[in-house]
Scaffold this active site. Structure first.
Site, PDB file in Angstrom:
ATOM      1  N   ARG A  64     112.857  15.296 -41.788  1.00 31.71           N
ATOM      2  CA  ARG A  64     112.991  15.169 -40.326  1.00 31.71           C
ATOM      3  C   ARG A  64     114.407  15.014 -39.807  1.00 31.71           C
ATOM      4  NH1 ARG A  64     108.397  11.245 -37.982  1.00 31.71           N
ATOM      5  NH2 ARG A  64     109.610   9.708 -39.096  1.00 31.71           N
ATOM      6  N   ASP A  65     115.421  15.032 -40.660  1.00 28.41           N
ATOM      7  CA  ASP A  65     116.797  15.001 -40.173  1.00 28.41           C
ATOM      8  C   ASP A  65     117.704  15.839 -41.067  1.00 28.41           C
ATOM      9  OD1 ASP A  65     118.817  14.354 -38.357  1.00 28.41           O
ATOM     10  OD2 ASP A  65     119.324  12.470 -39.356  1.00 28.41           O
TER      11      ASP A  65
END
Length: 174
Positions: A64-65
């Site tokens: 997610r990043d």
């Protein structure tokens, strides 16, 4: 081999902490400021990053990043080896557990998939695949695919699909 290894879990006061492998090299973000890889070099680096994300997905984790700042470049002999790090926003794809629980948008705007911007709770492996595409674009062109003057304008570019065509930036790219 393309994920920064966790060596130990320790406590510092009441807080848990990770002891991690030391990677003696810059982030991919910093590395790209000094290097413009050939298409073949870009592909080789990208394959290593993809391998690390595939390993995370097989373990049920969504990063997610993903972004060049969360890829460290290890110098091994004469070659550079990318190592993905910073799983601080990771989500368990099976249980859905992980930050954020509140529905607050978290990540780096230029690498967040449109669905991650619109509905952070519903993010799955496809958001990482979107971020991989952004990283590959940057490896090939030397620039981020979504640009803007602030986070909101970057997120608007992402959700609108506003990206300079790679053929215009890299004429002759196969």
């Amino acid at each position: 081999p393309h994920v920064v290894s966790v060596i130990d879990l320790i406590s510092i006061g009441d807080a848990p902490a990770l002891v991690m492998e030391r990677v003696d090299g810059p982030s991919l973000d910093d590395w790209l400021r000094q290097h413009q890889p050939t298409p073949d070099e870009a592909e080789t680096l990208f394959r290593g990053i993809v391998q690390s994300v595939a390993t995370a997905h097989a373990a049920g984790l969504v990063h997610r990043d993903l972004k060049p700042g969360n890829v460290l470049m290890a110098r091994i002999g004469e070659r550079w080896v990318p190592k993905v790090t910073d799983f601080g926003l990771a989500k368990d794809a099976h249980s859905g557990l992980g930050l954020p629980q509140s529905g607050m948008t978290m990540g780096t705007p230029g690498y967040m998939a449109p669905e991650q911007i619109r509905s952070p709770r519903d993010v799955d492996e496809r958001a990482d695949i979107f971020a991989l595409g952004c990283i590959f674009y940057q490896l090939l062109t030397g620039r981020e695919p979504h640009e803007g003057t602030d986070a909101l304008s970057v997120m608007n570019a992402v959700t609108e699909g506003t990206v300079p065509r790679i053929e215009r930036l890299c004429p002759g790219l196969d």
